[in-house]
Enzyme design. Structure first.
Site, short mmCIF file in Angstrom:
data_model
loop_
_atom_site.label_atom_id
_atom_site.label_comp_id
_atom_site.label_asym_id
_atom_site.label_seq_id
_atom_site.Cartn_x
_atom_site.Cartn_y
_atom_site.Cartn_z
N ASN A 221 -12.62 55.50 53.32
CA ASN A 221 -13.39 55.56 54.57
C ASN A 221 -14.16 54.28 54.84
O ASN A 221 -15.03 54.23 55.71
CB ASN A 221 -14.35 56.75 54.56
CG ASN A 221 -15.40 56.66 53.46
OD1 ASN A 221 -15.45 55.69 52.69
ND2 ASN A 221 -16.25 57.67 53.35
N GLU B 120 -21.83 54.88 52.58
CA GLU B 120 -20.90 55.66 53.40
C GLU B 120 -21.02 55.28 54.88
O GLU B 120 -21.96 54.60 55.29
CB GLU B 120 -21.19 57.15 53.21
CG GLU B 120 -21.09 57.64 51.77
CD GLU B 120 -19.66 57.81 51.27
OE1 GLU B 120 -18.72 57.31 51.92
OE2 GLU B 120 -19.48 58.45 50.21
N ASP C 260 -23.68 50.43 41.48
CA ASP C 260 -24.11 51.82 41.65
C ASP C 260 -24.03 52.62 40.37
O ASP C 260 -23.50 52.16 39.36
CB ASP C 260 -23.28 52.49 42.76
CG ASP C 260 -21.80 52.12 42.69
OD1 ASP C 260 -21.27 52.01 41.57
OD2 ASP C 260 -21.18 51.95 43.75
N HIS D 234 -16.11 52.64 52.65
CA HIS D 234 -17.39 52.43 51.96
C HIS D 234 -17.27 51.30 50.95
O HIS D 234 -16.23 51.06 50.35
CB HIS D 234 -17.91 53.72 51.30
CG HIS D 234 -17.17 54.18 50.08
ND1 HIS D 234 -16.48 55.37 50.03
CD2 HIS D 234 -17.04 53.63 48.85
CE1 HIS D 234 -15.96 55.52 48.82
NE2 HIS D 234 -16.27 54.49 48.09
#
Length: 236
Positions: free
Chosen positions: A128, A135, A62, A130
């Site tokens: 979380n 997400e 990313d 990811h």
């Protein structure tokens, strides 16, 4: 999915490094690379090693949307500082955060992934769940896209910027479907802040509410954690 728990992140990183060495000795030529705090010890070991990466290809997960490759907080600069300056690869690919033509950039990156299948993908995991910047709610067959970062991800990354306002709110990220095409995946998680994410991953529940749970659909995943990240797992 195999889980290995080591006393410290240093020992865990060493074990991940040995798996990379083994993969290269077995013919791996393309590595999928991650950024952030988790892989830094691994990259130190790679820099200090006798491995020659000059025949290899790297593809990063990313990049922040809106940051030029020369921006000091870009993942281009991160990779140069943490690995490429000391250990150059034959070719390296990172999304171009400066490209505002989203359809063009995501198509370009998917073409790169199709032309250079990843032999071994290194992943971290967010609090979380990811992976990459995918997400909760991301489809498991997703490809490279521009994603909106959740507040928890922004909060986790603000330590790298002067203020929360400076943290980009979007990023280009390989999709979960793109990640799952790798032949082998190693996920690293260190510290108590990752304990809940590891507990959820190892519970075995597969749901888009937990992006990392998609890894249960892959045939060759190794999860390497330190004791702090494993503290919520059943003792057995």
């Amino acid at each position: 999915m195999q889980l290995f728990i080591y006393p410290t992140s240093e020992i865990a990183s060493q074990q991940a490094f040995e798996r990379i060495r083994h993969a290269i000795n077995d013919g791996a030529t393309t590595l999928g690379l991650a950024t952030g705090g988790t892989p830094e010890q691994l990259y130190t070991l790679m820099r200090q090693s006798d491995i020659d990466f000059s025949h290899m290809t790297s593809i990063n997960l990313d990049e922040y949307y809106g940051l030029a490759p020369t921006h000091p907080k870009s993942y281009h600069v991160y990779m140069q500082q943490n690995l490429f300056d000391a250990k150059p690869f034959k070719q390296t690919f990172i999304p171009n955060g400066e490209n505002k033509a989203v359809a063009e950039e995501t198509a370009r990156y998917e073409k790169i992934l199709n032309e250079h299948p990843i032999d071994l993908q290194i992943l971290g995991i967010g609090g979380n769940g990811h992976i990459g910047f995918n997400e909760p709610g991301t489809a498991f067959d997703s490809t490279t896209s521009l994603v909106q970062l959740t507040d928890s991800t922004i909060q986790a990354n603000k330590r790298y910027f002067q203020s929360e306002e400076d943290v980009p709110k979007q990023a280009y990220s390989m999709g979960i479907g793109s990640i799952l095409k790798a032949k082998e995946i190693i996920l690293l998680a260190f510290g108590e802040k990752k304990a809940e994410a590891i507990r959820a991953l190892m519970s075995g529940e597969v749901t888009t509410d937990n992006p990392a749970s998609a890894l249960h659909n892959h045939q060759n995943v190794t999860v390497i954690v330190d004791e702090a990240a494993a503290q919520l797992l059943p003792k057995s």
